[in-house]
Structure formats: C-alpha cells, structure tokens
Design a protein around this motif. Sequence first.
Motif, PDB file in Angstrom:
ATOM      1  N   LEU A   1       0.834  -1.210   0.000  1.00 46.24           N
ATOM      2  CA  LEU A   1       0.000   0.000   0.000  1.00 46.24           C
ATOM      3  C   LEU A   1       0.863   1.252   0.000  1.00 46.24           C
ATOM      4  O   LEU A   1       1.994   1.257   0.478  1.00 46.24           O
ATOM      5  CB  LEU A   1      -0.913   0.009   1.228  1.00 46.24           C
ATOM      6  CG  LEU A   1      -1.992  -1.065   1.294  1.00 46.24           C
ATOM      7  CD1 LEU A   1      -2.889  -0.853   2.509  1.00 46.24           C
ATOM      8  CD2 LEU A   1      -2.823  -1.060   0.019  1.00 46.24           C
ATOM      9  N   LYS A   2       0.283   2.294  -0.534  1.00 43.82           N
ATOM     10  CA  LYS A   2       0.937   3.592  -0.533  1.00 43.82           C
ATOM     11  C   LYS A   2       1.331   3.969   0.907  1.00 43.82           C
ATOM     12  O   LYS A   2       0.549   3.775   1.845  1.00 43.82           O
ATOM     13  CB  LYS A   2      -0.060   4.633  -1.072  1.00 43.82           C
ATOM     14  CG  LYS A   2       0.541   6.003  -1.307  1.00 43.82           C
ATOM     15  CD  LYS A   2      -0.461   6.842  -2.120  1.00 43.82           C
ATOM     16  CE  LYS A   2       0.082   8.228  -2.351  1.00 43.82           C
ATOM     17  NZ  LYS A   2       0.028   8.624  -3.764  1.00 43.82           N
ATOM     18  N   GLU A   3       2.527   4.494   1.093  1.00 42.33           N
ATOM     19  CA  GLU A   3       2.992   4.806   2.449  1.00 42.33           C
ATOM     20  C   GLU A   3       2.081   5.849   3.087  1.00 42.33           C
ATOM     21  O   GLU A   3       1.621   6.785   2.440  1.00 42.33           O
ATOM     22  CB  GLU A   3       4.449   5.300   2.433  1.00 42.33           C
ATOM     23  CG  GLU A   3       4.725   6.360   1.417  1.00 42.33           C
ATOM     24  CD  GLU A   3       5.189   5.757   0.094  1.00 42.33           C
ATOM     25  OE1 GLU A   3       6.090   6.330  -0.528  1.00 42.33           O
ATOM     26  OE2 GLU A   3       4.649   4.704  -0.327  1.00 42.33           O
TER      27      GLU A   3
ATOM     28  N   LEU B   1      -0.892   5.277   4.183  1.00 44.30           N
ATOM     29  CA  LEU B   1      -2.310   4.960   3.981  1.00 44.30           C
ATOM     30  C   LEU B   1      -2.742   3.849   4.945  1.00 44.30           C
ATOM     31  O   LEU B   1      -2.228   2.731   4.874  1.00 44.30           O
ATOM     32  CB  LEU B   1      -2.557   4.529   2.532  1.00 44.30           C
ATOM     33  CG  LEU B   1      -3.999   4.158   2.192  1.00 44.30           C
ATOM     34  CD1 LEU B   1      -4.934   5.334   2.425  1.00 44.30           C
ATOM     35  CD2 LEU B   1      -4.093   3.680   0.746  1.00 44.30           C
TER      36      LEU B   1
ATOM     37  N   SER C   1      -4.904   1.453  -8.400  1.00 42.68           N
ATOM     38  CA  SER C   1      -3.721   2.158  -8.852  1.00 42.68           C
ATOM     39  C   SER C   1      -3.389   3.318  -7.908  1.00 42.68           C
ATOM     40  O   SER C   1      -2.224   3.563  -7.578  1.00 42.68           O
ATOM     41  CB  SER C   1      -3.939   2.668 -10.272  1.00 42.68           C
ATOM     42  OG  SER C   1      -2.882   3.502 -10.669  1.00 42.68           O
TER      43      SER C   1
ATOM     44  N   ARG D   1       1.404   1.131  -4.002  1.00 40.51           N
ATOM     45  CA  ARG D   1       2.699   1.818  -4.097  1.00 40.51           C
ATOM     46  C   ARG D   1       2.934   2.191  -5.546  1.00 40.51           C
ATOM     47  O   ARG D   1       2.479   1.504  -6.458  1.00 40.51           O
ATOM     48  CB  ARG D   1       3.805   0.858  -3.636  1.00 40.51           C
ATOM     49  CG  ARG D   1       4.256   1.103  -2.221  1.00 40.51           C
ATOM     50  CD  ARG D   1       5.674   0.547  -2.055  1.00 40.51           C
ATOM     51  NE  ARG D   1       6.502   1.411  -1.236  1.00 40.51           N
ATOM     52  CZ  ARG D   1       6.375   1.514   0.070  1.00 40.51           C
ATOM     53  NH1 ARG D   1       5.446   0.820   0.700  1.00 40.51           N
ATOM     54  NH2 ARG D   1       7.185   2.319   0.744  1.00 40.51           N
ATOM     55  N   ASP D   2       3.707   3.243  -5.759  1.00 41.05           N
ATOM     56  CA  ASP D   2       3.797   3.808  -7.098  1.00 41.05           C
ATOM     57  C   ASP D   2       4.220   2.818  -8.181  1.00 41.05           C
ATOM     58  O   ASP D   2       3.646   2.809  -9.265  1.00 41.05           O
ATOM     59  CB  ASP D   2       4.758   5.008  -7.093  1.00 41.05           C
ATOM     60  CG  ASP D   2       4.121   6.194  -6.380  1.00 41.05           C
ATOM     61  OD1 ASP D   2       2.902   6.125  -6.145  1.00 41.05           O
ATOM     62  OD2 ASP D   2       4.828   7.147  -6.052  1.00 41.05           O
TER      63      ASP D   2
ATOM     64  N   LYS E   1       1.356  -0.625 -10.292  1.00 42.61           N
ATOM     65  CA  LYS E   1       0.105  -0.229 -10.932  1.00 42.61           C
ATOM     66  C   LYS E   1      -0.850  -1.420 -10.943  1.00 42.61           C
ATOM     67  O   LYS E   1      -0.417  -2.573 -11.090  1.00 42.61           O
ATOM     68  CB  LYS E   1       0.353   0.239 -12.378  1.00 42.61           C
ATOM     69  CG  LYS E   1       1.110   1.554 -12.469  1.00 42.61           C
ATOM     70  CD  LYS E   1       0.198   2.728 -12.159  1.00 42.61           C
ATOM     71  CE  LYS E   1       0.988   4.035 -12.272  1.00 42.61           C
ATOM     72  NZ  LYS E   1       0.164   5.180 -11.860  1.00 42.61           N
TER      73      LYS E   1
ATOM     74  N   LYS F   1      -3.967  14.436  -9.889  1.00 43.15           N
ATOM     75  CA  LYS F   1      -2.795  13.592 -10.112  1.00 43.15           C
ATOM     76  C   LYS F   1      -2.621  13.370 -11.615  1.00 43.15           C
ATOM     77  O   LYS F   1      -3.606  13.132 -12.328  1.00 43.15           O
ATOM     78  CB  LYS F   1      -3.035  12.252  -9.408  1.00 43.15           C
ATOM     79  CG  LYS F   1      -1.844  11.325  -9.405  1.00 43.15           C
ATOM     80  CD  LYS F   1      -2.090  10.182  -8.444  1.00 43.15           C
ATOM     81  CE  LYS F   1      -0.916   9.233  -8.451  1.00 43.15           C
ATOM     82  NZ  LYS F   1      -0.494   8.877  -7.088  1.00 43.15           N
TER      83      LYS F   1
ATOM     84  N   LEU G   1      -5.537  11.152  -2.157  1.00 42.45           N
ATOM     85  CA  LEU G   1      -5.059  10.198  -3.160  1.00 42.45           C
ATOM     86  C   LEU G   1      -5.181  10.770  -4.564  1.00 42.45           C
ATOM     87  O   LEU G   1      -4.347  10.531  -5.434  1.00 42.45           O
ATOM     88  CB  LEU G   1      -5.860   8.897  -3.081  1.00 42.45           C
ATOM     89  CG  LEU G   1      -5.613   7.998  -1.866  1.00 42.45           C
ATOM     90  CD1 LEU G   1      -6.631   6.865  -1.837  1.00 42.45           C
ATOM     91  CD2 LEU G   1      -4.191   7.456  -1.889  1.00 42.45           C
TER      92      LEU G   1
ATOM     93  N   ASP H   1       0.624  15.503  -5.672  1.00 39.37           N
ATOM     94  CA  ASP H   1       1.286  15.121  -4.433  1.00 39.37           C
ATOM     95  C   ASP H   1       1.436  16.256  -3.422  1.00 39.37           C
ATOM     96  O   ASP H   1       1.212  16.074  -2.236  1.00 39.37           O
ATOM     97  CB  ASP H   1       2.652  14.516  -4.732  1.00 39.37           C
ATOM     98  CG  ASP H   1       2.500  13.140  -5.355  1.00 39.37           C
ATOM     99  OD1 ASP H   1       1.370  12.602  -5.309  1.00 39.37           O
ATOM    100  OD2 ASP H   1       3.496  12.617  -5.891  1.00 39.37           O
TER     101      ASP H   1
END
Lengths: 207, 207
Positions: A151-153, A155, A197, A201-202, A205, B152, B198, B202
């Motif tokens: 997961l995105k940091e 989150l 997406s 995490r970046d 995708k 984004k 999200l 950023d």
Amino acid sequence: MARRTKAEAEATREALLDAAEEVFFDNGVARTSLEQIARHAGLTRGAVYWHFKNKADLFRAMLDRVRMPFEELVAETGASHASPLETVRLGFQQSLLRLEQPRYRRVLAILIHRCEFFGDIDPCAIQTEMAGECLDALGGYFADAHRLGLLKEGLDPEIATRLVQAILSGLFHDWLRDPDAYSIYERGMVLVDAQLSLIGRDQAKAA
Amino acid sequence: MARRTKAEAEATREALLDAAEEVFFDNGVARTSLEQIARHAGLTRGAVYWHFKNKADLFRAMLDRVRMPFEELVAETGASHASPLETVRLGFQQSLLRLEQPRYRRVLAILIHRCEFFGDIDPCAIQTEMAGECLDALGGYFADAHRLGLLKEGLDPEIATRLVQAILSGLFHDWLRDPDAYSIYERGMVLVDAQLSLIGRDQAKAA
DNA sequence: ACATATCCATACATACATGAATGTAAAAGG
DNA sequence: CCTTTTACATTCATGTATGTATGGATATGT
C-alpha cells in the motif's frame, strides 16, 4: 388436478420461484398477491401454500437461490496464490460478472429497490449481512497488503478497505437503479483499477 | 369537529406529515394505513383526505420538506472562491451534516429502505434524480480541478468524479442501514479527505 | 350579522388479500 | 392391488384498506 411425480413437483416449485421473481420485479413485493404469482406460473394459490408457508417463506426461498459470499467468488477465480491486491481485483471482477446475470440482477433489484420489511423479513438486515461479509474479506486482503508493503505509504489499510467497499457499494446501488443504462462489469473494472492504482505503491500499478 | 383557523389547519397538516414520517419509518410505507397515520397524529382519516389527495400525495409532500440539491449545499458554505477540490470537500461536509439531522435521516431512510413504488411514486426515479444532480455538480468541479492541474497526472477527471460519487453513495447507503452505528459525518470526512489526498497532486494534500 | 366556505369526523360501500378448510386424483409404498 | 400420501385446486370466512359521501361546527369575508 392430479398428483405429480417428485420431479414434476420440484419443477412447479421452481416455476413458482421464477414467477415470483418476475412479478415481484414488475410490481414490487408488497403490491403483488400470492394469487398473482400463482396465476403467472399457470397455477393457483393452493400450489403456493403447499410449497411455502407464506409470502415471507417464498421470498426467503427466492433469495436462497442467489447467495454469493465474497470469499466463494474469490475461490472460484482460483486466485489462491496471487497478491492480495490482485485477489481483490479478481473478487471484484467475479462479483460484477455475477451481477450481470439476469437472475442475480432481478433478485438483487427486488431486495434493494422493490421490497420493504414484511412478516419476519428485514431486507435491510440481509443487506447488512452481505455487506459485512464483503467488508471483512476486503479488510483481510488489505491488511495483508499492508504487511507486505504493497500500500501507498501513510495509507491506513482500514481506510483503504472502507474506500473500496464504499466504491463497490455505491457502484452497485447506482447501477441497480437502471441496470440497462450501462455494463456494471465494464464501468466497475475501470473504477477498481483506477482506485487500486491510486492506493498501491507507485511502482505497483493495478496489476 | 368544527372548522379551525388557517394557522391551526396548517399545524394539523404539519402534524400529519410528522406522523407520516414516524409511522412510515417504523412500519414501512406499504404496511402503514392512512388510518394509522391519522390516529398517530390524534386525528382521523378525514383530516388526511382533506389535506392530501391520497397516500402518494402525502408521501410526496413529506419528501418536499427535505429536498437538498448539492449546489445549494455548496452555496450555503460560502465557498464561492475556494479551489474546486476544497469546494467538493465543503459540499461533502455540508451534505453529511444535513444527514445527521433527524428529519433528513428519517425521510431518506424511508425513501431508500422503507418504500417500494406505489401509485405514481417511483422512489428509484427520485433517487436517480438526486444522484444525477450530485454527479453533475461533482463532474464540474473535477473538470475545473483538471484544467487547473490539481489532479494527479494521468487521472481522468471523469474517473475521479465517479470514484468520489460512488464513495459518497456507498457511504450513504451503508450508513443508512444502521444510522446509530456511527457518525456519517466523522467517518465520511475521513474517507473524503483520504480520497482527495489520493486524487490530488502530491504537494496538494486534502486541504 | 349573515351566508358561505372551510376543516375535520363519521359512516358506508367496495375491493382485495390472506389463511384455513375441504376436495380430489394420481403417485408411492407395501 | 389396495391403502396412504402427495400435490395441488377450489371454496369460504375474515380482516383490512381505500375512497367517497355526508354531517356539523366555526372562521371568515362582506
């Protein structure tokens, strides 16, 4: 009318349930009498009261033909060793495919938009139960994803769970108000993919 | 019973609508008779049929007391020159605050979970209309946000719109099944903020 | 002050829907 | 082959909701 063989009897039971689906869908549950259902199946109320205790019992039997726990749907995809996020995607996909089948569509439309509580039936509670199952399953997958660092940091996995659950629920309700307007499968997959997406995490995708 | 003054008559009309809200909420629309509503207001069906044409007319009048177009809610916040994303946040906030008021909560619970179509009333169509207004408004704000480069990179504004709309809708439906379980305002704001974070570029965190 | 329109209660006619009771002919079972 | 269930159809009694018609007392307008 004469007695039927066991197979024939089961067939008329199914015919009654089919008729119930159609008439409930067209007229709403409260506005349809058991007489209407029976006649729509080419039978009489005698048949209905033989196979079912009353309207609530018939309704329950109709629902029992379309149960679909989220976990079972995931299992059907055979995604046992995929990543948690990919598993969520597959479960989502399988759910949406089910929803496009006429029977599921009709029965769920009845449950959501065409009945209020009656007898000992509380559609709201049934919906809550279904949603709860789904939420628990999603929660597990996102917790796994979080542990694996997918997961995105920053989150919270619980927030991610609720976002995805809300999207599924919202999509479902919006589509169900007019199922012929668009394909819930196509639009739904676009939304999940976009959300996964955003959540992942970046480098990761949606796939 | 004798003739009442105009103010008194208007008061009994409101009393009937109040009673309708409560009885509809408790028993569902189809299962409540006009007699029940009248007696709950300390009146008789004569009063109901004087003020309203029939059950559908009464129902419509009840709904008319709680209309809340998204754009009007936004206007109330006085967010005329805020950024599009902040405007969406404020509109969201205002909507959720409204939903926590007992009257809105009750009437919307009736509309969503306690009535099927009857007479010339189609709750589904009313819901679609409300959702459509909201979607259009959101779509406008996200289009603006996209033009201003606030989204984004690579995120289609239409997808963003539908995601947020689905989240609002899903949250709303889930909460409405059991409004006492949690505060939709608190949980909702957590979800919007998370999603806006999200969705935004950023450097532009939810505010 | 008078007539009238208003606000509501009461009474009644109509229409269904339910559930139970009863009828019945054929399939199951021995 | 005879009895007993089974799988319905038919009928009936009851309850309940609706809409309308009518009555009556009083605000209200003039």
